[in-house]
Design a protein around this motif. Structure first.
Motif, short mmCIF file in Angstrom:
data_model
loop_
_atom_site.label_atom_id
_atom_site.label_comp_id
_atom_site.label_asym_id
_atom_site.label_seq_id
_atom_site.Cartn_x
_atom_site.Cartn_y
_atom_site.Cartn_z
N PHE A 1 2.72 5.92 -2.88
CA PHE A 1 3.82 6.78 -3.35
C PHE A 1 3.75 6.95 -4.87
O PHE A 1 3.85 8.07 -5.40
N SER A 2 3.56 5.84 -5.59
CA SER A 2 3.52 5.89 -7.05
C SER A 2 2.29 6.65 -7.56
O SER A 2 2.39 7.50 -8.44
N ILE A 3 1.13 6.33 -6.98
CA ILE A 3 -0.11 6.96 -7.44
C ILE A 3 -0.11 8.45 -7.13
O ILE A 3 -0.51 9.27 -7.96
N THR A 4 0.35 8.82 -5.93
CA THR A 4 0.41 10.24 -5.55
C THR A 4 1.35 11.00 -6.48
O THR A 4 1.05 12.13 -6.89
N SER A 5 2.48 10.37 -6.83
CA SER A 5 3.43 11.01 -7.76
C SER A 5 2.77 11.28 -9.10
O SER A 5 2.90 12.37 -9.66
N LEU B 1 -7.31 -15.79 -9.40
CA LEU B 1 -8.40 -14.84 -9.21
C LEU B 1 -8.39 -14.25 -7.80
O LEU B 1 -8.68 -13.07 -7.61
N GLN B 2 -8.06 -15.09 -6.81
CA GLN B 2 -7.97 -14.60 -5.44
C GLN B 2 -6.85 -13.56 -5.30
O GLN B 2 -7.03 -12.52 -4.68
N ILE B 3 -5.69 -13.88 -5.92
CA ILE B 3 -4.56 -12.94 -5.86
C ILE B 3 -4.92 -11.63 -6.57
O ILE B 3 -4.59 -10.54 -6.08
N MET B 4 -5.64 -11.76 -7.68
CA MET B 4 -6.04 -10.55 -8.40
C MET B 4 -7.04 -9.72 -7.59
O MET B 4 -6.97 -8.49 -7.59
N SER B 5 -7.96 -10.40 -6.89
CA SER B 5 -8.93 -9.67 -6.06
C SER B 5 -8.22 -8.97 -4.91
O SER B 5 -8.59 -7.86 -4.52
N GLU B 6 -7.18 -9.62 -4.36
CA GLU B 6 -6.37 -8.97 -3.31
C GLU B 6 -5.71 -7.70 -3.87
O GLU B 6 -5.68 -6.67 -3.20
N SER B 7 -5.21 -7.82 -5.08
CA SER B 7 -4.55 -6.67 -5.72
C SER B 7 -5.52 -5.52 -5.97
O SER B 7 -5.17 -4.35 -5.79
N ILE B 8 -6.74 -5.88 -6.39
CA ILE B 8 -7.75 -4.85 -6.65
C ILE B 8 -8.11 -4.12 -5.36
O ILE B 8 -8.26 -2.88 -5.34
N ILE B 9 -8.24 -4.88 -4.27
CA ILE B 9 -8.52 -4.26 -2.96
C ILE B 9 -7.41 -3.30 -2.57
O ILE B 9 -7.65 -2.16 -2.15
N LEU B 10 -6.16 -3.75 -2.76
CA LEU B 10 -5.00 -2.91 -2.44
C LEU B 10 -4.99 -1.64 -3.30
O LEU B 10 -4.69 -0.55 -2.81
N ALA B 11 -5.33 -1.81 -4.58
CA ALA B 11 -5.33 -0.67 -5.50
C ALA B 11 -6.39 0.35 -5.11
O ALA B 11 -6.14 1.57 -5.11
N ILE B 12 -7.59 -0.12 -4.77
CA ILE B 12 -8.67 0.79 -4.40
C ILE B 12 -8.35 1.55 -3.12
O ILE B 12 -8.54 2.77 -3.04
N VAL B 13 -7.85 0.82 -2.11
CA VAL B 13 -7.48 1.46 -0.84
C VAL B 13 -6.38 2.50 -1.07
O VAL B 13 -6.44 3.63 -0.57
N SER B 14 -5.37 2.11 -1.84
CA SER B 14 -4.24 3.01 -2.12
C SER B 14 -4.69 4.23 -2.91
O SER B 14 -4.22 5.34 -2.67
N ILE C 1 0.84 -1.21 0.00
CA ILE C 1 0.00 0.00 0.00
C ILE C 1 0.87 1.25 0.00
O ILE C 1 0.60 2.22 -0.72
N LEU C 2 1.95 1.23 0.79
CA LEU C 2 2.87 2.37 0.85
C LEU C 2 3.50 2.65 -0.52
O LEU C 2 3.58 3.80 -0.96
N THR D 1 -4.74 3.30 -13.96
CA THR D 1 -3.29 3.09 -13.83
C THR D 1 -2.98 2.35 -12.53
O THR D 1 -2.13 1.44 -12.51
N SER D 2 -3.67 2.70 -11.45
CA SER D 2 -3.46 2.06 -10.14
C SER D 2 -3.80 0.57 -10.21
O SER D 2 -3.06 -0.28 -9.69
N LEU D 3 -4.92 0.26 -10.87
CA LEU D 3 -5.31 -1.14 -11.02
C LEU D 3 -4.27 -1.91 -11.83
O LEU D 3 -3.94 -3.06 -11.50
N LEU D 4 -3.77 -1.28 -12.90
CA LEU D 4 -2.76 -1.94 -13.73
C LEU D 4 -1.49 -2.23 -12.96
O LEU D 4 -0.90 -3.31 -13.08
N ILE D 5 -1.04 -1.24 -12.16
CA ILE D 5 0.17 -1.44 -11.36
C ILE D 5 -0.01 -2.62 -10.42
O ILE D 5 0.85 -3.51 -10.33
N ALA D 6 -1.14 -2.63 -9.71
CA ALA D 6 -1.39 -3.70 -8.73
C ALA D 6 -1.56 -5.06 -9.41
O ALA D 6 -0.99 -6.07 -8.94
N LEU D 7 -2.32 -5.11 -10.50
CA LEU D 7 -2.57 -6.38 -11.17
C LEU D 7 -1.33 -6.94 -11.83
O LEU D 7 -1.01 -8.13 -11.67
#
Length: 360
Positions: free
Chosen positions: A25-29, A277-290, A20-21, A330-336
């Motif tokens: 950092f990347s998304i804020t930049s 799919l589980q790993i991808m859903s984890e990534s999507i959650i991380l992306a949305i929170v971030s 998330i950190l 872009t955030s979703l792409l980075i995480a996925l």
């Protein structure tokens, strides 16, 4: 699926925090770079669009700062029946008192109404109208030194456009003496039923040294805007790549530590597709929170940047809906992408080896 994803993220709290950190950092930049560059373009284009359907500059010039158009051309242009108003503008920058660089606008008298007067009066020859943010920084509130020439402050104006609010406005005759040019550009307001394209062709035939464009065409093709956009895209891409590499590295370690879990799931018949799919859903959650954290941080930073008196409004940025959508994708792409790369690596490994804990 979501419950399993949340459990997995809670079970790896340190790794989740680091991901998330990195994402924040990347998304804020990307948010800040894109918003500030678009803010600069928006401010300058708004200033140009405020009083003109057609802009005339010197032919084959790369920047309006270097343009020099004969102001006497206005007399010829006024003879055209389609022209409602013709005004001239000199755009420059100069040292003002102890301020290293300030935008200086020399304008014809029929453009003074564009500046919202808060105090005093519009300037006569030898006088200057000062933007509110600049005025607050001046020690001497009566006179101002511009390029070694002293001008009396006739009034204070306020503008929503940062470039103007952080600048000074004077008569075009005074600006002409400072910058040794007649006019940077001539701006034309046309009657409602005017065919702008046809009028542009007609104006270009008047003088071979000028180039007339519709304001929209000028803004869309302005070289400096293209440079700013290109630079912004390059830096954003670098931030994207850095975020992707960092997240892929952290997720690779995380998945490596979870290989026993994946091995057991595959041994009891759960397909690797479901695991992915589980790993991808984890990534999507991380992306949305971030993304949510990043947009909040970015708005706070942009607010402070906008209100820092030292910057005088020259640096400004607003997060538009289009920018927000672009950066969310872009955030979703980075995480996925960061999660799929190590997950695919794990999918190629035999379940027995995963259970045994050997390296992936």
């Amino acid at each position: 699926m979501l419950k399993l994803s949340f459990k997995a993220l809670k079970a790896n709290r340190l790794k989740t925090f680091l991901i998330i950190l990195s994402l924040v950092f990347s998304i804020t930049s990307i948010f800040l770079i894109t918003s500030i560059s678009n803010g600069v373009i928006s401010m300058y284009s708004s200033m140009l669009k405020s009083d003109g359907d057609i802009i005339i500059t010197q032919k084959n010039i790369s920047d309006t700062f270097f343009s020099n158009v004969d102001i006497r051309l206005i007399d010829k242009l006024k003879e055209l029946k389609q022209i409602k108003k013709a005004s001239a503008l000199i755009v420059g920058a100069s040292i003002v008192e102890n301020l290293p660089i300030v935008a200086v606008y020399g304008v014809t008298k029929n453009r003074f109404n564009n500046y919202n007067l808060k105090k005093g009066s519009y300037p006569n020859i030898g006088e200057v109208l000062v933007g509110k943010s600049i005025y607050e920084s001046l020690k001497n509130k009566k006179d101002v030194l511009i390029s070694n020439k002293k001008f009396k402050i006739s009034g204070i104006f306020q503008s929503k456009i940062g470039f103007e609010n952080g600048g000074v406005v004077l008569n075009i005759q005074d600006a002409s003496n400072i910058f040794n040019k007649s006019a940077s550009m001539i701006m034309l307001n046309c009657k409602i039923d005017t065919n702008i394209d046809e009028l542009v062709k007609k104006i270009n035939k008047i003088d071979t040294n000028i180039q007339a464009k519709s304001t929209t065409n000028f803004v869309d093709n302005y070289n400096q805007f293209k440079i700013i956009k290109t630079s912004s895209n390059v830096i954003s891409f670098i931030s994207f790549c850095m975020g992707l590499l960092t997240i892929a590295s952290i997720l690779s370690i995380t998945i490596n530590q979870r290989k026993t879990e994946f091995g057991i799931k595959r041994a009891i018949g759960i397909s690797m597709k479901k695991i992915l799919l589980q790993i991808m859903s984890e990534s999507i959650i991380l992306a949305i929170v971030s993304f949510i954290i990043s947009i909040c941080i970015s708005n706070i930073i942009l607010f402070f940047i906008k209100n820092i008196s030292y910057l005088h409004g020259y640096v400004n940025g607003e997060i538009s809906f289009d920018i927000a959508i672009f950066i969310f994708i872009t955030s979703l792409l980075i995480a996925l992408l960061g999660s799929i790369i190590p997950a695919l690596n794990a999918s190629k490994t035999d379940p027995i080896i995963l259970i045994q804990g050997n390296k992936i």
